[in-house]
Design a protein around this motif. Structure first.
Motif, PDB file in Angstrom:
ATOM      1  N   GLY A 185     -20.721  11.308 -24.076  1.00 23.63           N
ATOM      2  CA  GLY A 185     -19.465  10.116 -24.439  1.00 23.63           C
ATOM      3  C   GLY A 185     -19.402  10.005 -25.806  1.00 23.63           C
ATOM      4  N   SER A 186     -20.495   9.735 -26.662  1.00 20.11           N
ATOM      5  CA  SER A 186     -20.461   9.802 -27.933  1.00 20.11           C
ATOM      6  C   SER A 186     -19.904  11.049 -28.378  1.00 20.11           C
ATOM      7  N   GLY A 187     -20.061  12.109 -27.975  1.00 18.61           N
ATOM      8  CA  GLY A 187     -19.611  13.314 -28.549  1.00 18.61           C
ATOM      9  C   GLY A 187     -18.276  13.380 -28.599  1.00 18.61           C
ATOM     10  N   ALA A 188     -17.825  13.266 -27.172  1.00 16.94           N
ATOM     11  CA  ALA A 188     -16.338  13.674 -26.889  1.00 16.94           C
ATOM     12  C   ALA A 188     -15.546  12.411 -27.469  1.00 16.94           C
ATOM     13  N   ALA A 189     -16.096  11.320 -27.840  1.00 20.54           N
ATOM     14  CA  ALA A 189     -15.028  10.308 -28.205  1.00 20.54           C
ATOM     15  C   ALA A 189     -14.924  10.384 -29.846  1.00 20.54           C
ATOM     16  N   VAL A 190     -16.002  10.830 -30.504  1.00 18.10           N
ATOM     17  CA  VAL A 190     -15.762  11.014 -31.982  1.00 18.10           C
ATOM     18  C   VAL A 190     -15.079  12.185 -32.134  1.00 18.10           C
ATOM     19  N   ALA A 191     -15.307  13.219 -31.406  1.00 20.10           N
ATOM     20  CA  ALA A 191     -14.286  14.491 -31.574  1.00 20.10           C
ATOM     21  C   ALA A 191     -12.889  13.945 -31.169  1.00 20.10           C
ATOM     22  N   ALA A 192     -12.645  13.050 -30.306  1.00 20.98           N
ATOM     23  CA  ALA A 192     -11.164  12.861 -29.896  1.00 20.98           C
ATOM     24  C   ALA A 192     -10.753  11.699 -30.848  1.00 20.98           C
ATOM     25  N   SER A 193     -11.406  11.244 -31.846  1.00 22.79           N
ATOM     26  CA  SER A 193     -10.999  10.264 -32.507  1.00 22.79           C
ATOM     27  C   SER A 193     -10.752   8.816 -31.868  1.00 22.79           C
ATOM     28  N   LEU A 194     -11.600   8.680 -30.819  1.00 23.61           N
ATOM     29  CA  LEU A 194     -11.588   7.289 -30.202  1.00 23.61           C
ATOM     30  C   LEU A 194     -12.564   6.242 -31.150  1.00 23.61           C
ATOM     31  N   ALA A 195     -13.381   6.725 -31.992  1.00 24.36           N
ATOM     32  CA  ALA A 195     -14.028   5.964 -33.244  1.00 24.36           C
ATOM     33  C   ALA A 195     -14.246   6.849 -33.934  1.00 24.36           C
ATOM     34  N   ALA A 196     -14.510   6.621 -35.427  1.00 25.62           N
ATOM     35  CA  ALA A 196     -15.004   7.421 -36.684  1.00 25.62           C
ATOM     36  C   ALA A 196     -16.320   7.912 -36.170  1.00 25.62           C
ATOM     37  N   VAL A 197     -17.358   6.989 -35.778  1.00 26.22           N
ATOM     38  CA  VAL A 197     -18.610   7.322 -35.471  1.00 26.22           C
ATOM     39  C   VAL A 197     -18.919   6.797 -34.440  1.00 26.22           C
ATOM     40  N   ALA A 198     -20.219   7.245 -33.746  1.00 25.84           N
ATOM     41  CA  ALA A 198     -20.875   6.759 -32.696  1.00 25.84           C
ATOM     42  C   ALA A 198     -22.518   6.958 -32.816  1.00 25.84           C
ATOM     43  N   ILE A 199     -23.309   6.240 -32.247  1.00 24.90           N
ATOM     44  CA  ILE A 199     -24.499   6.194 -32.147  1.00 24.90           C
ATOM     45  C   ILE A 199     -25.002   7.125 -30.643  1.00 24.90           C
TER      46      ILE A 199
END
Length: 524
Positions: A185-199
């Motif tokens: 989820g962190s990977g897909a979310a950042v790739a899709a610009s759902l956030a700038a960064v994730a842990i």
């Protein structure tokens, strides 16, 4: 060879248009800070991310990357705006929305589930130290990301990215392909610009694999650089949180806020001497004259072509490339398995005793019983054979376990990474991070095709950075940089030089599949 033409699940024009206000798609931390300096508010930026999550995570492409958004996010953003108006920002992350993998506790009113319904009521009211560190810099905790349930340790036949709570994460580059895991989820979310960064978190591959397969930069730090307290555990010998971002600079900015000594995590005690600003050295980073050990594992020819092109970029930047053979480390996998299974039982049992009374599963055995009693929702695709094996282990004083851990360290460090670096007289190792993303498959589960660079740095506790190499047949692949213990700056510097020269990352297009095009139809 004729290129495969990928089918679109929707035309780019059909994706949600950027509304008037802050620009968030493909925006770095620095770009968001610049917008705030020019008058945009953290509240408006946070609202824009929440709107994008609503538009494409559970509708549209239906990425299922975010398990829960934080009902307190806008209040945190409002507080950030007030600090900036007063001229008292807390740090480079003040007002920046960050997503947190849902095996890391936050004190916000949302559960930390590790993707399991057994933890659906695990609202602890406490921050993991790594989250508390982000808050001290003013970061906005935007929400929690989906993951491979129990960080992918329940079964040997799992589907990466699937959890009973969140469903199956889909890869933004090709929706029928894996986002890998467990930090899917962190990977897909950042790739899709759902956030700038994730842990994310990693035990073996769980930061670098989803980063590689979602076109991201991911750092699995030296074990001990980042606290693991209040993180749902697998293994105290290998677990660590790590930053995931679209650029090396953003990963380093997030890493700066994550590192620190935690008196409750013995592994962090030595880190104080190695903590510094990991961003500033990037500006003067160079590979000129740096000796790099090059691994050339078996891989598909299309991946090899991309890898060779990336090696050429390193060479053009002055790196001295030295080919080395992969070491023969017989028994490493079996030793790692015993370590992970033994520590899973001990560490998870210890963690569960600290959860609220609303959590009814207080031991691994009770989790196993819960899964069996709720098989329709918890085990529709794969079982829990790794949990069952872990339940039979004999504890942290067991001689076989202690021998397996000693063997793991000897093979991964002395005969593994250290030997490779010494043989090449090098400071870095490079290799393809993984192969290309495979199809998500509810029948066969994960099919790890191609090379994997995660095992040695994961077991040894050494740093491992993956940086996008570009696309192969429309899906991302990553280049790994591996160094010895405390070499986090070394891999960040090398990754930054490569990234700036290669400019290989491509934004996702939300394709339905890569398995389409005239080549499949034949000529008649």
């Amino acid at each position: 060879m004729r290129a495969v033409v990928a089918a679109l699940v929707m035309s780019p024009a059909a994706l949600p248009a950027q509304q008037p206000g802050p620009i968030i798609e493909e925006q770095s931390i620095d770009a968001l800070r610049a917008q705030m300096a020019q008058g945009a508010s953290s509240v408006a930026i946070t609202q824009a991310y929440l709107a994008r999550i609503a538009a494409i995570d559970r509708t549209g492409p239906t990425l299922r990357a975010v398990i829960a958004t934080n009902p307190d996010a806008l209040a945190q953003a409002k507080a950030s705006d007030a600090r900036r108006r007063a001229g008292k920002p807390l740090g480079p992350l003040d007002g920046i929305p960050v997503l947190i993998k849902d095996n890391i506790e936050t004190k916000d009113p949302i559960a930390t589930t590790a993707g399991s319904l057994a933890l659906k009521d695990n609202v602890t009211g406490r921050d993991a130290p790594v989250v508390a560190a982000l808050r001290r810099q003013g970061a906005v905790i935007l929400g929690k990301t989906n993951l491979s349930e129990w960080a992918n340790i329940r079964s040997t036949h799992s589907i990466s990215g699937w959890s009973a709570v969140g469903g199956l994460v889909r890869n933004p580059y090709a929706l029928d392909r894996t986002s890998c895991g467990s930090s899917s989820g962190s990977g897909a979310a950042v790739a899709a610009s759902l956030a700038a960064v994730a842990i994310g978190t990693e035990t073996d591959g769980s930061v670098v694999c989803p980063s590689s397969m979602n076109g991201l930069v991911g750092l699995k730090p030296t074990l001990g650089m980042v606290s693991r307290t209040h993180v749902v555990p697998i293994s105290h010998s290998q677990d660590t949180p790590g930053p995931m971002a679209r650029s090396v600079r953003d990963a380093a900015l997030l890493f700066n806020a994550m590192v620190g000594v935690d008196p409750d995590d013995a592994a962090t005690r030595e880190s104080k001497a190695h903590i510094h600003d990991f961003v500033a050295p990037l500006a003067t980073a160079s590979l000129s004259g740096v000796r790099v050990a090059v691994l050339r594992p078996d891989m598909p020819e299309m991946l090899r072509t991309r890898y060779e092109a990336s090696l050429a970029v390193l060479k053009a930047q002055g790196a001295v490339l030295v080919d080395v053979d992969s070491p023969k480390l017989d028994g490493l996998g079996d030793a790692e398995s015993l370590v992970l299974q033994t520590e899973l039982k001990a560490d998870l049992d210890a963690y569960l005793t600290t959860t609220p009374k609303t959590v009814q599963t207080r031991t691994l055995d009770q989790v196993i019983a819960f899964d069996s009693a709720n098989a329709a929702t918890e085990m529709p695709f794969f079982l829990q054979e790794t949990f069952l094996a872990a339940a039979k282990t004999r504890g942290l004083a067991d001689a076989e376990y202690l021998g397996a851990r000693a063997k793991s360290l000897r093979l991964s460090r002395t005969e593994g990474i250290d030997a490779l670096l010494a043989k090449a007289q090098a400071t870095l190792i490079v290799a393809p991070t993984y192969g290309m993303p495979w199809l998500s498959d509810t029948v066969y589960g994960d099919t790890f095709n191609g090379p994997s660079a995660s095992e040695l740095p994961a077991i040894s506790g050494y740093p491992h950075l993956t940086v996008p190499m570009g696309l192969v047949r429309g899906v991302p692949v990553g280049l790994s940089f591996i160094a010895t213990r405390w070499g986090d700056q070394t891999v960040l510097n090398a990754g930054y030089v490569f990234e700036q020269a290669a400019k290989a990352r491509v934004a996702p297009r939300y394709l339905a599949t890569t398995d389409a095009g005239p080549g499949l139809a034949g000529t008649r």
